[in-house]
Design a protein around this motif. Structure first.
Motif, PDB file in Angstrom:
ATOM      1  N   GLY A 116       0.786  -1.221   0.028  1.00  0.00           N
ATOM      2  CA  GLY A 116      -0.115   0.005  -0.035  1.00  0.00           C
ATOM      3  C   GLY A 116       0.818   1.197   0.010  1.00  0.00           C
ATOM      4  N   VAL A 117       0.324   2.481   0.153  1.00  0.00           N
ATOM      5  CA  VAL A 117       0.919   3.667   0.040  1.00  0.00           C
ATOM      6  C   VAL A 117       1.701   3.757   1.356  1.00  0.00           C
ATOM      7  CG1 VAL A 117       0.867   6.350   0.032  1.00  0.00           C
ATOM      8  CG2 VAL A 117      -0.469   4.795  -1.365  1.00  0.00           C
ATOM      9  N   LEU A 118       3.051   4.004   0.974  1.00  0.00           N
ATOM     10  CA  LEU A 118       4.064   4.377   2.094  1.00  0.00           C
ATOM     11  C   LEU A 118       4.680   5.804   1.950  1.00  0.00           C
ATOM     12  CD1 LEU A 118       6.167   0.927   1.788  1.00  0.00           C
ATOM     13  CD2 LEU A 118       4.032   1.336   3.475  1.00  0.00           C
ATOM     14  N   TYR A 119       4.819   6.307   3.276  1.00  0.00           N
ATOM     15  CA  TYR A 119       5.114   7.922   3.250  1.00  0.00           C
ATOM     16  C   TYR A 119       6.517   8.216   3.742  1.00  0.00           C
ATOM     17  CZ  TYR A 119       0.077   8.669   2.823  1.00  0.00           C
ATOM     18  OH  TYR A 119      -1.119   8.122   2.313  1.00  0.00           O
ATOM     19  N   ASN A 120       7.135   7.247   4.524  1.00  0.00           N
ATOM     20  CA  ASN A 120       8.489   7.798   5.151  1.00  0.00           C
ATOM     21  C   ASN A 120       9.609   6.809   4.506  1.00  0.00           C
ATOM     22  OD1 ASN A 120       9.297   5.843   7.435  1.00  0.00           O
ATOM     23  ND2 ASN A 120       7.159   6.001   7.615  1.00  0.00           N
ATOM     24  N   PRO A 121      10.748   6.963   4.486  1.00  0.00           N
ATOM     25  CA  PRO A 121      11.795   6.066   4.103  1.00  0.00           C
ATOM     26  C   PRO A 121      11.997   5.014   4.715  1.00  0.00           C
ATOM     27  CG  PRO A 121      12.811   8.338   3.976  1.00  0.00           C
ATOM     28  CD  PRO A 121      11.346   8.389   4.709  1.00  0.00           C
ATOM     29  N   MET A 122      11.784   5.052   6.082  1.00  0.00           N
ATOM     30  CA  MET A 122      12.164   3.569   6.787  1.00  0.00           C
ATOM     31  C   MET A 122      11.007   2.704   6.825  1.00  0.00           C
ATOM     32  SD  MET A 122      14.809   4.061   8.238  1.00  0.00           S
ATOM     33  CE  MET A 122      15.795   5.497   8.628  1.00  0.00           C
ATOM     34  N   SER A 123       9.678   3.148   6.283  1.00  0.00           N
ATOM     35  CA  SER A 123       8.704   1.959   5.995  1.00  0.00           C
ATOM     36  C   SER A 123       8.991   1.585   4.761  1.00  0.00           C
ATOM     37  CB  SER A 123       7.435   2.929   6.111  1.00  0.00           C
ATOM     38  OG  SER A 123       6.987   3.001   7.273  1.00  0.00           O
ATOM     39  N   VAL A 124       9.538   2.029   3.580  1.00  0.00           N
ATOM     40  CA  VAL A 124       9.942   1.800   2.296  1.00  0.00           C
ATOM     41  C   VAL A 124      11.151   0.564   2.643  1.00  0.00           C
ATOM     42  CG1 VAL A 124      10.728   2.234   0.268  1.00  0.00           C
ATOM     43  CG2 VAL A 124       9.160   3.660   1.151  1.00  0.00           C
ATOM     44  N   LEU A 125      11.745   0.979   3.443  1.00  0.00           N
ATOM     45  CA  LEU A 125      13.056   0.207   3.696  1.00  0.00           C
ATOM     46  C   LEU A 125      12.549  -1.399   4.340  1.00  0.00           C
ATOM     47  CD1 LEU A 125      16.508   0.910   5.015  1.00  0.00           C
ATOM     48  CD2 LEU A 125      15.436  -0.469   6.183  1.00  0.00           C
ATOM     49  N   GLN A 126      11.630  -1.058   5.374  1.00  0.00           N
ATOM     50  CA  GLN A 126      11.187  -2.372   6.185  1.00  0.00           C
ATOM     51  C   GLN A 126      10.514  -3.407   5.151  1.00  0.00           C
ATOM     52  OE1 GLN A 126       9.013  -0.700   9.228  1.00  0.00           O
ATOM     53  NE2 GLN A 126      10.897  -0.110  10.337  1.00  0.00           N
ATOM     54  N   SER A 127       9.621  -2.574   4.237  1.00  0.00           N
ATOM     55  CA  SER A 127       8.965  -3.566   3.341  1.00  0.00           C
ATOM     56  C   SER A 127       9.616  -4.300   2.315  1.00  0.00           C
ATOM     57  CB  SER A 127       8.115  -2.639   2.485  1.00  0.00           C
ATOM     58  OG  SER A 127       7.075  -1.749   3.195  1.00  0.00           O
ATOM     59  N   ILE A 128      11.016  -3.504   1.542  1.00  0.00           N
ATOM     60  CA  ILE A 128      11.790  -4.379   0.987  1.00  0.00           C
ATOM     61  C   ILE A 128      12.454  -5.341   1.657  1.00  0.00           C
ATOM     62  CG2 ILE A 128      14.112  -4.180  -0.265  1.00  0.00           C
ATOM     63  CD1 ILE A 128      11.843  -2.932  -1.749  1.00  0.00           C
ATOM     64  N   GLU A 129      12.807  -5.118   2.953  1.00  0.00           N
ATOM     65  CA  GLU A 129      13.359  -6.582   3.795  1.00  0.00           C
ATOM     66  C   GLU A 129      12.536  -7.305   3.996  1.00  0.00           C
ATOM     67  OE1 GLU A 129      14.917  -4.149   6.940  1.00  0.00           O
ATOM     68  OE2 GLU A 129      16.859  -3.780   6.381  1.00  0.00           O
ATOM     69  N   ILE A 130      11.394  -7.144   4.253  1.00  0.00           N
ATOM     70  CA  ILE A 130      10.397  -8.214   4.231  1.00  0.00           C
ATOM     71  C   ILE A 130      10.072  -9.046   3.012  1.00  0.00           C
ATOM     72  CG2 ILE A 130       7.812  -8.843   4.675  1.00  0.00           C
ATOM     73  CD1 ILE A 130       7.717  -6.488   6.429  1.00  0.00           C
TER      74      ILE A 130
END
Length: 312
Positions: free
Chosen positions: A42-56
């Motif tokens: 879904g829509v992600l706003y901050n860099p850390m959430s994007v990073l965590q998503s890639i790691e998952i």
């Protein structure tokens, strides 16, 4: 806009993650029948959430009951937007894991990652300090709100890019900063937040040769100054603006063959969207026959369209 050291082909696999801008660019790619995965969390706003998503995705870690929570009879995940929420716990997990499994396989063959950052502000769970992707309307007392630093973003993404380079040596990464303003932080606070993101991305693009910055933020602020380029809320870009920035994106990254491909597909889509006044008329029957002929010619020219433009 300066040309990058690489180009994208219409047959490449592309994943977009981040704010509404990542969603808009991704949807344009989908309309062009590209092989693209748009915001699997879904829509992600901050860099850390994007990073965590890639790691998952890289770990392909499936979600369990421990990873979701119930609030006001709705099951949610702090890693996902509300589009994955559900009144039923099993349905919520099923939606999350179904999309996760597809995207975890997709990223293995991805040629290009597009990251779009919206804000440097993050919400951390008080209980464990983890940055959440969505607060799901929980009380503010549950979170600690703070602003990321340039150094923090650069350090985290340097490790991620090095990891990605090991797994995908030829992977290209495009960064952008969303032109959507976060005015809840005031205009000044929004500018400070965007500045942090711009500085962090600039440092990353300086360090790593497989990265490039696309100036969506600057295009909207410097080339599209008039408020007619904004939606009714005066914050989000209008459809005209999205198409303008999309065209700049195509001209910047896609090779000449792909740009010809886009022109051909756009013309076909215009014909496909045609709605006749009299569907039973001979004129429309002739139009349909010509349309199917065009479709067949396009598939012959671009074989990758074979399964995407099947004649009904």
């Amino acid at each position: 806009i300066s040309k990058p050291t690489f180009s994208i082909n219409y047959e490449h696999r592309i994943m977009t993650l981040g704010s509404c801008f990542a969603e808009n660019i991704g949807k344009n790619m989908q309309e062009m029948y590209l092989d693209v995965d748009v915001n699997p969390f879904g829509v992600l706003y901050n860099p850390m959430s994007v990073l965590q998503s890639i790691e998952i995705l890289l770990s392909k870690r499936e979600f369990t009951e421990k990873d979701i929570f119930n609030h006001k009879s709705i099951w949610n995940s702090f890693s996902h937007s509300s589009q994955f929420s559900d009144t039923n716990q099993e349905q919520c997990l099923e939606k999350i894991n179904r999309r996760l499994n597809v995207s975890a396989e997709f990223i293995k063959q991805t040629n290009v990652l597009l990251f779009t950052f919206g804000t440097a502000w993050v919400y951390e769970e008080n209980q464990n300090g983890r940055v959440v992707s969505n607060c799901h309307k929980l009380p503010s007392s549950v979170f600690n709100r703070r602003r990321l630093s340039v150094e923090e973003i650069v350090e985290a993404y340097s490790k991620l890019i090095e990891k990605l380079q090991t797994v995908h040596p030829d992977l290209k990464i495009i960064f952008s900063v969303s032109p959507v303003r976060h005015l809840k932080d005031t205009a000044h606070g929004n500018n400070l937040s965007k500045s942090l993101l711009l500085l962090a991305v600039d440092e990353l693009c300086t360090q790593f040769g497989n990265t490039f910055y696309f100036p969506a933020y600057e295009l909207m602020l410097d080339e599209l100054r008039d408020y007619r380029f904004y939606a009714e809320d005066m914050v989000h870009p209008s459809d005209l603006t999205i198409q303008f920035i999309w065209q700049k994106f195509v001209e910047t990254f896609f090779d000449n063959v792909s740009q010809e491909y886009f022109r051909d597909v756009k013309q076909l889509n215009n014909d496909l969207n045609h709605r006749p006044f009299f569907p039973a008329s001979e004129e429309f029957e002739l139009f349909t026959a010509n349309l199917n002929k065009k479709r067949s010619m396009l598939i012959e020219k671009y074989p990758s369209l074979k399964n995407k433009l099947a004649i009904p």
